[in-house]
Design an enzyme around this catalytic site. Structure first.
Site, short mmCIF file in Angstrom:
data_model
loop_
_atom_site.label_atom_id
_atom_site.label_comp_id
_atom_site.label_asym_id
_atom_site.label_seq_id
_atom_site.Cartn_x
_atom_site.Cartn_y
_atom_site.Cartn_z
N SER A 1 135.71 17.33 11.65
CA SER A 1 134.36 17.64 11.17
C SER A 1 134.24 18.84 10.24
O SER A 1 133.16 19.10 9.72
CB SER A 1 133.42 17.84 12.35
OG SER A 1 133.02 16.60 12.83
N SER B 1 131.15 15.90 11.00
CA SER B 1 129.78 16.17 11.36
C SER B 1 129.21 17.45 10.75
O SER B 1 127.99 17.60 10.69
CB SER B 1 129.67 16.26 12.88
OG SER B 1 130.47 17.33 13.37
N LYS C 1 126.42 26.19 11.37
CA LYS C 1 126.15 24.84 11.89
C LYS C 1 125.29 24.93 13.15
O LYS C 1 125.53 25.79 14.00
CB LYS C 1 127.48 24.15 12.19
CG LYS C 1 127.35 22.71 12.66
CD LYS C 1 128.74 22.10 12.90
CE LYS C 1 128.69 20.66 13.32
NZ LYS C 1 130.02 20.09 13.55
N1 GLN Z 1 134.04 12.18 13.20
C1 GLN Z 1 134.69 12.51 14.43
C2 GLN Z 1 133.86 12.04 15.59
O1 GLN Z 1 132.89 11.41 15.34
C3 GLN Z 1 134.94 13.96 14.51
C4 GLN Z 1 133.72 14.73 14.86
C5 GLN Z 1 134.01 16.17 14.97
O2 GLN Z 1 135.05 16.64 14.55
N2 GLN Z 1 133.06 16.88 15.56
O3 GLN Z 1 134.15 12.30 16.71
#
Ligand code: GLN
Length: 484
Positions: free
Chosen positions: A181, A157, A82
């Site tokens: 994420s 994400s 990532k």
């Molecule tokens: N979707 C969650 C957020 O927007 C989690 C994001 C993540 O785990 N990086 O914060």
């Protein structure tokens, strides 16, 4: 090496192929890069590739094998990383315009460890900007599409990493998880992903979003692949003071398929109002676990309702502080037209950050400001402690907790992007585990009638990744990942 063969590869299959001299690591890297570039036209899982780095890693593996040395547990395995995880000399953008040309001077510890184990990094994957989002649509470089259905998001994400593994253009991948994420995109793409205990894997070289919640973790098609990769990257690192001293068990060796007597809790708060298809698949999965000898208990995690509010106060507070460093003085992008320093900050940040990052910086600054700190930030910290206590109490009765990963399967591109609150609800089942810092994972448990993958979440006690992986692996061996 045709697409079908590349798609089918697991860590063990790569190892066997290399040791039996069916192919060399360099050949595999070449074939995989070609395949990944072709598939990317459809899904955009990767932001950029790093062929030179991949070939030199693959060459090292081939040389070791030629010399008769052990090439390591990830020998020759194509890995996607990532793009919030630093790779020395290879662009790391966090899917942000602000870091569009940022070349890190060092590697993240997880990256060092996976290359030392023989892993071959093919490239960096797309994600929501600074890992903020649930669909990968917040990337400044365009969204990733779900390989299962390109009209739909891969989740986020870490959507690019999940899509790469699901479409087979990487055997395993690294993602990051702050509130879901890894688990949510794994679930949307039909693969497995693990969020380890906070502190299990070093955060050194992970670009910070919300430091008290950020984790690095693996994605793989199989539970075993997750277990192998996790074992490689886990363990104390002096460069991250929050990384734990706890010894790292040999996860893959502990996957024996025996889960008789394991006590599983189903928290009732997670099943009310759940879309019936997702709910049905999870309940059928639980039936299968019962058949395998697990005991199932109805439990309650009463503070669940406060989790979203609590998470979005804490993560925005930490984000507002962490993102202050992107000021146009350090790192890449700067507005050169401004006449004064303050104007330069304002324009650099105004032009550089996307809408979601701005929203979170503003919200986070607000909840930390004098007069509001006690009412929001401090209160959220107290609620976080209550959520952790709920789990601690539950784990006195049960060994693992099972819930859905997401209330719904992969949604269409554009469907939720204009409604941030609706998007935040994607994480309703994943953020509690993150707030408590416990290990959690997503394992596929079947598909909806329209063919969309659904993931089951398993949560376990602090540092009991072994128990969690063993349960997931037993479920997979019993055929549960295809639908119980
Ligand atoms: N979707 C969650 C957020 O927007 C989690 C994001 C993540 O785990 N990086 O914060």
């Amino acid at each position: 090496m045709d697409a079908g063969f590349l798609r089918s590869l697991t860590i063990d299959a790569v190892r066997q192929g290399l040791l039996r001299k069916e192919f060399r690591a360099v050949e595999l890297a070449e074939a995989m890069l070609r395949f990944a570039q072709a598939e990317d036209a459809r899904t955009r899982a990767y932001l950029h590739f790093c062929p030179e780095r991949a070939f030199s890693a693959a060459r090292r593996v081939d040389e070791k094998i030629a010399r008769g040395e052990d090439p390591g547990p990830l020998a020759g395995v194509p890995v996607a990383v990532k793009d919030v995880i630093l790779t020395k000399g290879v662009r790391t953008t966090c899917a942000s315009r602000l870091l569009a040309n940022y070349i890190p001077p060092y590697d993240a510890t997880a990256v060092v460890r996976l290359e030392e184990a023989g892993g071959v990094i093919l490239g960096k994957t797309n994600c929501d900007e600074f890992a903020m989002g649930s669909s990968t649509e917040n990337s400044a470089f365009g969204p990733t599409r779900n390989p299962v259905d390109p009209e739909r998001v891969p989740g986020g994400s870490s959507g690019g990493s999940a899509a790469a593994v699901a479409q087979g253009t990487a055997v395993v991948a690294l993602g990051s998880d702050t509130g879901g994420s890894i688990r949510q995109p794994a679930s949307f793409c039909g693969i497995s992903g693990v969020t380890p205990t906070y502190g299990r894997v070093s955060r050194y070289g992970l670009v910070a979003f919300a430091s008290s919640l950020d984790h690095i973790g693996p994605f793989g098609k199989t539970v075993r692949d997750n277990a192998i990769l996790l074992r490689v990257i886990a363990g104390r690192d002096e460069r991250d003071s929050t990384s734990a001293f706890a010894p790292v068990p040999d996860y893959p060796a502990l996957l024996d398929g025996d889960v008789r007597g394991v006590k599983i809790g189903l928290p009732r708060e997670y099943f009310k109002g759940l879309a019936s298809e997702t709910g049905d698949l999870i309940l059928r999965a639980v039936d299968l676990l019962r058949k395998l000898g697990c005991e199932v208990f109805d439990i309650s995690l009463p503070t669940t309702d406060y989790a979203i509010a609590c998470y979005y106060i804490i993560c925005t507070a930490e984000a507002s502080s962490n993102l202050a460093r992107y000021d146009g003085v350090r790192y890449t992008t700067r507005n050169f037209e401004a006449d004064t320093l303050v104007e330069m900050y304002r324009r650099t940040r105004g032009e550089g950050f996307g809408a979601e990052c701005k929203r979170r910086i503003i919200l986070g600054t607000y909840v930390l400001s004098a007069g509001y700190y006690d009412a929001y930030y401090l209160k959220a910290q107290k609620v976080r402690a209550l959520i952790a206590r709920d789990f601690a109490e539950a784990f006195q009765k049960v060994d693992a907790i099972i819930t859905p990963v997401s209330p719904f399967p992969a949604f269409k591109l554009g469907e939720k992007i204009d409604d941030p609150l609706e998007m935040y609800l994607s994480d309703i089942y994943t953020i509690t585990g993150s707030l408590a810092g416990i290990p959690c994972m997503s394992v596929p448990c079947g598909r909806t009638a329209s063919g969309l993958p659904v993931g089951m979440q398993i949560l376990a006690r602090h540092f009991d990744e072994a128990g969690m992986l063993r349960l997931a692996d037993a479920f997979e061996r019993a055929g549960g990942t295809a639908g119980a």
